[in-house]
Design an enzyme around this catalytic site. Structure first.
Site, short mmCIF file in Angstrom:
data_model
loop_
_atom_site.label_atom_id
_atom_site.label_comp_id
_atom_site.label_asym_id
_atom_site.label_seq_id
_atom_site.Cartn_x
_atom_site.Cartn_y
_atom_site.Cartn_z
N HIS A 227 41.09 40.87 53.34
CA HIS A 227 39.97 40.88 52.40
C HIS A 227 40.43 40.32 51.05
CE1 HIS A 227 37.11 42.81 54.97
NE2 HIS A 227 37.86 43.89 55.15
N CYS B 133 37.97 35.77 51.94
CA CYS B 133 36.70 35.45 51.30
C CYS B 133 36.92 35.18 49.81
CB CYS B 133 35.71 36.60 51.46
SG CYS B 133 35.14 36.84 53.16
#
Length: 800
Positions: A385, A434
């Site tokens: 992440h 991301c």
């Protein structure tokens, strides 16, 4: 053609077996040959291939040397290069044997050619060979020997030509027990109203088929922007057709005898060949090697070898999957494993870590910086992440709270400024995460001032304010980014050129179009490639220091052999799946006849380590939770092994201690008996670095008692001796006892590549031990575009 230019495949099986026997040893054998052959990239063996060779010792008829020679033959390795490698490794016996064998080698110099002719005419098929004195010839039509007068001569004369002569012919050249066959030649009978029955009338040129290359393409050097012209011309009947190949890949737009490429770039360098063919024949031209350099306008005296050299190459790979407060990810384990193996093939020192919290990530980066120095290539890969705020990228640790901010994460740009302090030669960041905006974080982080070094490359898996995706599969998953990167990362191209090609490949992938696109940011001015060679002449002391520092995190315990009171002998073996994940296996080596069944299980692990007790002591690696270390093509051992997987070794605070519990049953007893032995194996792999301990950004860790700037290695130093024998690195099975370690080994540099393959010794006590094969099970290169992914199937497609 010079006989030394022939392929290794031209050697007889008897010669290959004798040569293999000479190479099946640990001191001057097949492993040293593989290392010598790696000077040419196309002959460089991957970790999986070397492991496959090593596993041959487990088979009664297996030979690691024979397997390696077969791989070299498959890649068209010439006898000349094989001889060069044997001389390089100073294997005098093999050099003498190969030289003698090649002298006696039969080589066909003239192959018979297919022909068509009219009835009653005269057809001659010619086959000539060079080799030792006393060669004999045998002609065959199909599977029947030709018994005519010329059937045992180099020239087979068919006159007068009749229907009985039509068919396929082949010639066998014999010398003692050795023989070689020519290519097939077809004789076709055609009907002509004006044909003459006379044998003396020779076949007119217009009625004879054939193909002969009269002009070969030539190697040359060109500058960027020049026009490349290659020519291949053949005389043939029927007329020849042409097909050009670049680095063995067809060039469908070029099907004439003249290959013309305007405005060439470095992309056009490499090897070119032309396939010439007609209805009856096919031939290949010579290989033309094309070198492309800088524009002659800017540098008229360029030399291909003037590209930059690295003083060393170091990579830190982090994959975070099991988040405490966020979505679990699947791909990082296989992505880190894939990239680790590929980078090691390019001589990178790789530290690969899974599931790190904030403190562990911070400490890992600090240790990574200790391995950097002037001219070193540094690469940081992160899968997990992440987010991006105000131009800064942040990597999220597994313990980040639900509403995390920059305070809970690591800023990539801060790491860059710390890398620049080391005067690195190349800084590469591959961020597989991301880049969405984090609205919980309104702090604008001010990283240190970035220097103008023109050696920075950022490869983002996706664009700003976009997500990166992974594809969940039945066994292991892959991130989209790595699925394409692994196909290109080993290309000998400038880093930015390589990543541009990855971006183009991803752009052609229908499922990610409009959702995920690689973004490249770079100020790289020189032609720096991940495949650049390491030049250590001017910095040998610091290079040795880095080797030793890297070795600290990659020491596996030596294999243990435990003797129990009941007479059972148990072996403990160790393998590293990652720098912080280890697999332990047990195997019964000996047991008395009166014991009918027994197994050695591991128990009593300390609280500091992460062991899934439900998956411990399993009969297969898959059942033990290891999807990447699999047994592939391994013969079934007489006694099975039990596997236990230990994760998060970076959190181990003391030496790893556990108990080996032996369960066994006597033939005259129904009750099971147990014996227990405690085992202490020290702090394996990355646990020695104590990543759980806080440390300053600009000082060495507690485990590191030296500075690369001032380090010098003196002969016989105790520190050097402490790491003179490094059994293994990631993806290594260590089960042979290390015996007879020479004190001089303390002066040997620890190689990140050589430590990535199974170690072998001649210790008879463990000679028959099993050695599971390391193999990747992630998305195959060739199938990336063939999979039917659907975004509607959200259980299989996830964003980071």
């Amino acid at each position: 053609m010079d006989v030394w230019k022939m392929s290794v495949a031209s050697l007889s099986e008897e010669v290959l077996k004798k040569l293999s026997k000479m190479l099946d040893n640990s001191s001057c054998g097949w492993r040293q040959l593989a290392s010598a052959a790696s000077e040419q990239p196309k002959f460089r063996c991957s970790e999986k291939e070397l492991t496959s060779c090593s596993l041959q010792v487990l088979s009664a008829a297996g030979s690691p040397g024979r397997t390696l020679l077969a791989r070299l033959a498959d890649r068209s390795c010439s006898l000349e290069f094989l001889l060069h490698c044997l001389k390089k490794m100073d294997h005098q016996e093999a050099v003498q044997f190969l030289t003698t064998s090649v002298v006696e080698l039969i080589q066909i110099t003239v192959q018979p050619q297919s022909q068509q002719a009219t009835a009653g005419s005269r057809v001659v098929l010619t086959c000539r060979a060079s080799g030792p004195p006393g060669l004999s010839y045998q002609w065959f039509r199909g599977d029947e020997e030709v018994l005519e007068k010329t059937g045992s001569s180099p020239e087979l004369v068919l006159c007068p030509l009749s229907q009985a002569h039509q068919g396929h012919f082949i010639c066998r050249i014999n010398h003692g027990d050795n023989c070689i066959f020519s290519q097939w030649a077809r004789v076709l009978l055609v009907h002509s109203a004006g044909s003459s029955p006379s044998c003396s009338s020779s076949l007119s040129p217009g009625s004879v088929s054939g193909l002969h290359i009269v002009h070969q393409p030539r190697s040359q050097a060109a500058s960027e922007g020049d026009t490349l012209v290659l020519e291949c011309h053949a005389e043939a009947n029927p007329p020849a057709q042409y097909e050009w190949f670049h680095n063995a890949v067809p060039m469908p737009q070029h099907k004439t005898r003249l290959l013309k490429i305007p405005c060439v770039t470095t992309e056009h360098r490499g090897e070119y060949r032309c396939k010439v063919f007609n209805l009856y024949h096919q031939a290949w031209s010579d290989t033309a090697t094309i070198a492309i350099g800088p524009s002659s306008i800017t540098d008229a005296s360029w030399v291909e070898v003037d590209r930059g050299l690295a003083t060393d190459k170091v990579a830190l790979l982090i994959g975070n999957m099991n988040y405490v407060h966020h979505t679990q990810l699947c791909a990082p384990i296989s992505d880190v494993h894939e990239l680790t193996n590929l980078l090691r093939q390019m001589d990178f020192k790789v530290v690969s870590l899974l599931d790190l919290n904030w403190q562990e990530m911070h400490s890992a980066v600090t240790e990574f910086l200790l391995l950097l120095d002037k001219g070193v290539y540094g690469l940081l890969y992160f899968a997990g992440h992440g987010y991006e705020n105000y131009g800064n990228s942040f990597m999220v640790p597994i313990d980040a709270p639900a509403s995390y901010t920059s305070e809970h994460c690591l800023c990539v740009q801060n790491i860059l400024t710390r890398m620049q302090e080391k005067e690195t030669g190349l800084n590469v960041f591959l961020l597989d995460m991301c880049r969405k905006r984090n609205f919980c974080d309104d702090v604008i982080v001010q990283p240190g001032l970035v220097k103008v070094t023109a050696n920075i490359v950022f490869g983002y898996a996706t664009c700003v304010d976009a997500e990166a995706y992974e594809v969940k599969r039945e066994d292991v998953s892959n991130g989209i980014f790595i699925s394409f990167l692994k196909r290109r990362v080993c290309e000998d191209e400038k880093v930015t050129v390589m990543l541009d090609r990855v971006a183009e490949d991803m752009g052609r992938f229908e499922i990610t179009r409009g959702r995920q696109a690689l973004e490249l940011r770079s100020n790289l001015s020189e032609r720096r490639s991940l495949t650049d060679q390491i030049q250590t002449a001017e910095c040998s002391a610091s290079y040795k220091a880095r080797n030793l520092q890297w070795a600290v995190a990659h020491v596996l315990p030596k294999s243990h052999c435990l003797q129990f009171d009941c007479g059972v002998k148990v072996q403990l073996g160790f393998a590293a799946e990652f720098s912080n994940i280890m697999v332990i296996y047990t195997r019964i080596l000996e047991k008395p006849k009166e014991i009918v069944s027994c197994s050695a299980q591991l128990t009593d692990f300390p609280q500091g380590v992460d062991v899934d007790l439900k998956k411990s002591n399993q009969e297969t690696l898959l059942e033990a939770g290891s999807l990447l270390l699999i047994k592939e093509g391994l013969p079934s051992p007489e006694a099975p092994s039990l596997y236990t997987r230990i994760r998060s070794l970076q959190r181990l605070r003391t030496e790893l201690t556990f108990t080996v519990c032996l369960h066994y049953t006597y033939s005259n007893m129904d009750e099971e008996v147990q014996e227990r032995q405690p085992v202490t194996i020290g702090k394996p792999l990355v646990s020695k670095l104590n990543l759980h301990e806080p440390r300053s950004d600009h000082v060495c860790s507690a485990s590191s008692s030296f500075s690369l700037d001032s380090f010098s290695v003196t002969e016989g130093s105790s520190f050097t001796e402490g790491f003179a024998s490094v059994d293994s690195a990631s993806n290594t099975w260590s089960h042979y006892a290390q015996t007879g370690t020479d004190s001089s080994s303390a002066n040997h540099q620890t190689s990140s590549r050589s430590a990535n393959v199974p170690e072998e010794t001649d210790c008879p006590e463990f000679f028959d031990s099993p050695e599971p094969l390391v193999a990747s099970k992630s998305l195959p290169h060739s199938q990336v575009n063939d999979l039917n992914y659907k975004f509607s199937d959200m259980c299989n497609f996830h964003s980071y």
